[in-house]
Scaffold this motif. Sequence first.
Motif, PDB file in Angstrom:
ATOM      1  N   ASN A  15      -3.649  21.252  -5.303  1.00 55.76           N
ATOM      2  CA  ASN A  15      -3.949  22.564  -4.726  1.00 55.76           C
ATOM      3  C   ASN A  15      -5.404  22.768  -4.356  1.00 55.76           C
ATOM      4  N   LYS A  16      -6.026  21.732  -3.815  1.00 63.22           N
ATOM      5  CA  LYS A  16      -7.419  21.877  -3.388  1.00 63.22           C
ATOM      6  C   LYS A  16      -7.461  22.685  -2.092  1.00 63.22           C
ATOM      7  N   PRO A  17      -8.535  23.456  -1.857  1.00 65.31           N
ATOM      8  CA  PRO A  17      -8.630  24.255  -0.627  1.00 65.31           C
ATOM      9  C   PRO A  17      -8.682  23.367   0.629  1.00 65.31           C
ATOM     10  N   LYS A  18      -8.226  23.941   1.748  1.00 64.91           N
ATOM     11  CA  LYS A  18      -8.111  23.161   2.982  1.00 64.91           C
ATOM     12  C   LYS A  18      -9.436  22.569   3.426  1.00 64.91           C
ATOM     13  N   GLN A  19     -10.498  23.376   3.382  1.00 65.99           N
ATOM     14  CA  GLN A  19     -11.797  22.893   3.847  1.00 65.99           C
ATOM     15  C   GLN A  19     -12.256  21.688   3.002  1.00 65.99           C
ATOM     16  N   TYR A  20     -12.061  21.821   1.702  1.00 65.52           N
ATOM     17  CA  TYR A  20     -12.427  20.734   0.780  1.00 65.52           C
ATOM     18  C   TYR A  20     -11.676  19.460   1.155  1.00 65.52           C
ATOM     19  N   ILE A  21     -10.370  19.623   1.411  1.00 63.68           N
ATOM     20  CA  ILE A  21      -9.538  18.465   1.740  1.00 63.68           C
ATOM     21  C   ILE A  21      -9.986  17.831   3.061  1.00 63.68           C
ATOM     22  N   TYR A  79       0.797  -1.220   0.000  1.00 65.65           N
ATOM     23  CA  TYR A  79       0.000   0.000   0.000  1.00 65.65           C
ATOM     24  C   TYR A  79       0.827   1.266   0.000  1.00 65.65           C
ATOM     25  N   ALA A  80       2.128   1.160   0.333  1.00 65.49           N
ATOM     26  CA  ALA A  80       3.016   2.308   0.215  1.00 65.49           C
ATOM     27  C   ALA A  80       2.448   3.581   0.833  1.00 65.49           C
ATOM     28  N   LEU A  81       2.048   3.491   2.097  1.00 65.63           N
ATOM     29  CA  LEU A  81       1.686   4.713   2.815  1.00 65.63           C
ATOM     30  C   LEU A  81       2.983   5.390   3.247  1.00 65.63           C
ATOM     31  N   PHE A  82       2.925   6.719   3.443  1.00 63.66           N
ATOM     32  CA  PHE A  82       4.128   7.421   3.899  1.00 63.66           C
ATOM     33  C   PHE A  82       4.206   7.292   5.410  1.00 63.66           C
ATOM     34  N   PRO A  83       5.204   6.570   5.932  1.00 63.26           N
ATOM     35  CA  PRO A  83       5.215   6.228   7.360  1.00 63.26           C
ATOM     36  C   PRO A  83       5.389   7.447   8.263  1.00 63.26           C
ATOM     37  N   HIS A  84       6.040   8.484   7.773  1.00 60.15           N
ATOM     38  CA  HIS A  84       6.308   9.640   8.633  1.00 60.15           C
ATOM     39  C   HIS A  84       5.154  10.635   8.639  1.00 60.15           C
ATOM     40  N   MET A  85       4.106  10.368   7.843  1.00 59.11           N
ATOM     41  CA  MET A  85       2.971  11.296   7.802  1.00 59.11           C
ATOM     42  C   MET A  85       1.795  10.731   8.584  1.00 59.11           C
ATOM     43  N   SER A  86       0.939  11.636   9.067  1.00 62.28           N
ATOM     44  CA  SER A  86      -0.291  11.192   9.729  1.00 62.28           C
ATOM     45  C   SER A  86      -1.210  10.568   8.688  1.00 62.28           C
ATOM     46  N   ILE A  87      -2.259   9.902   9.173  1.00 61.97           N
ATOM     47  CA  ILE A  87      -3.252   9.313   8.272  1.00 61.97           C
ATOM     48  C   ILE A  87      -3.878  10.397   7.388  1.00 61.97           C
ATOM     49  N   ALA A  88      -4.228  11.526   8.038  1.00 63.08           N
ATOM     50  CA  ALA A  88      -4.861  12.611   7.279  1.00 63.08           C
ATOM     51  C   ALA A  88      -3.954  13.075   6.143  1.00 63.08           C
ATOM     52  N   ASP A  89      -2.671  13.245   6.439  1.00 62.67           N
ATOM     53  CA  ASP A  89      -1.742  13.726   5.411  1.00 62.67           C
ATOM     54  C   ASP A  89      -1.554  12.698   4.301  1.00 62.67           C
ATOM     55  N   ASN A  90      -1.583  11.428   4.694  1.00 66.81           N
ATOM     56  CA  ASN A  90      -1.491  10.380   3.669  1.00 66.81           C
ATOM     57  C   ASN A  90      -2.670  10.478   2.698  1.00 66.81           C
ATOM     58  N   ILE A  91      -3.857  10.621   3.269  1.00 67.91           N
ATOM     59  CA  ILE A  91      -5.045  10.665   2.414  1.00 67.91           C
ATOM     60  C   ILE A  91      -5.067  11.946   1.582  1.00 67.91           C
ATOM     61  N   ALA A  92      -4.576  13.033   2.182  1.00 70.77           N
ATOM     62  CA  ALA A  92      -4.646  14.332   1.517  1.00 70.77           C
ATOM     63  C   ALA A  92      -3.606  14.512   0.415  1.00 70.77           C
ATOM     64  N   PHE A  93      -2.656  13.614   0.372  1.00 71.87           N
ATOM     65  CA  PHE A  93      -1.481  13.809  -0.484  1.00 71.87           C
ATOM     66  C   PHE A  93      -1.820  14.236  -1.921  1.00 71.87           C
ATOM     67  N   GLY A  94      -2.662  13.445  -2.565  1.00 70.79           N
ATOM     68  CA  GLY A  94      -3.000  13.734  -3.962  1.00 70.79           C
ATOM     69  C   GLY A  94      -3.773  15.042  -4.111  1.00 70.79           C
ATOM     70  N   LEU A  95      -4.616  15.340  -3.109  1.00 75.57           N
ATOM     71  CA  LEU A  95      -5.436  16.553  -3.187  1.00 75.57           C
ATOM     72  C   LEU A  95      -4.578  17.805  -3.008  1.00 75.57           C
ATOM     73  N   LYS A  96      -3.554  17.691  -2.145  1.00 79.84           N
ATOM     74  CA  LYS A  96      -2.659  18.840  -1.933  1.00 79.84           C
ATOM     75  C   LYS A  96      -1.869  19.151  -3.198  1.00 79.84           C
TER      76      LYS A  96
END
Length: 358
Positions: free
Chosen positions: A106-112, A86-103
């Motif tokens: 450049n999606k807005p924070k609230q949307y993410i 699954y290649a999750l990024f071990p040093h990132m939180s779950i939220a940051d892992n999920i948000a990766f592609g959206l960031k």
Amino acid sequence: MSQPLIDLVNITKSYDSNVVLDDLSLSVKENSFVTLLGPSGCGKTTTLRIIGGFESADSGKVIFGGNDITKLPPNKRQLNTVFQKYALFPHMSIADNIAFGLKIKNKPKQYIDDKIKYALKLVNLDGFENRSVDSLSGGQQQRIAIARAIVNEPKVLLLDEPLGALDLKLRQDMQYELIRLKNELGITFIYVTHDQEEALTMSDTIVVMNQGYIQQMGSPEQIYNEPENAFVADFIGESNIVDGLMLHDELVEIFGAKFPCVDRGFGVRQPVDVVIRPEDIDLVKPELGTLEGVVTHLIFKGVHYEMEVTTPDGFEWLVHSTDMCPVGEKVGIHVDPFDIQIMNKPASEDEEAVSIDE
Ligand SMILES: Nc1ncnc2c1ncn2[C@@H]1O[C@H](COP(=O)(O)OP(=O)(O)O)[C@@H](O)[C@H]1O
Ligand SMILES: [Mg+2]
């Protein structure tokens, strides 16, 4: 709703001189759950990578919603992939892992944040935003990988043996979760596995592959009940596969005995493969059977007995039954005509049935 969403048209792919996909064509309907099923090395991952755009075919086309996307890079395609690792990024939180592609987009924070919440709820991990990857079990990590894919709102989710690393019980739970997820999202799943039970449980359509060829495509019921050749029959569940001689329509000779069947159009005195499922063999009194044999092996399997019946030609028939016949007992083999599947012998070596030992 059931327009073809993806068409693979005459895809050929070789690595060096090794032909991995040979003129493969495949149509995937919108909203379906399609599984590519076949033994290791048959070209499933390569097919998925070509659909995803991670690999290019030597020839052939990939059509998506009527448009030729053969040359389109992965990030321009409306699909997302979940790999076995699954290649999750071990040093990132779950939220940051999920948000990766959206960031990256450049999606807005609230949307993410909303998307993360929604995705975690879908995979039954509400409130896991700030957990670390290390604190999750394998099954939970796999769900995060799926959450990470679905926040991008793909039209198609490509899943390459996503449950392969999980133990049996967890794998079965996740199978049901994935079916639920697919129904809730209303998107198309293309799923790769070498596990026939998994394919039968989850799919609307199974594509059985072997050595870069599609052997059969159909519903789980069709694939199981009406396998088109001995390879498919052998790969999907247990079968007795014996040489037969089609005497004429609706009559096949097996080891010198004449079995009525329902198949027609195989010609007269033609060698065929005959496939009979273990649960379709009835053991009767010796004089009432079409063939006579002796029970040579017996195991209690819980739901049924598994027996081996050896006939005078030396063939060992696998029989599943809720009735028990002890070892050494003489029995007759009876098979209802519609439980006998007749198949043409493979035309070429490429299609030769290979035996699978999982
Ligand atoms: N990058 C590559 N280079 C060379 N050979 C490869 C490469 N990727 C896959 N293959 C070969 O192609 C065949 C099909 O591989 P793959 O699509 O991964 O099969 P599957 O997913 O069904 O196990 C295998 O023989 C594999 O060794
Ligand atoms: Mg693979």
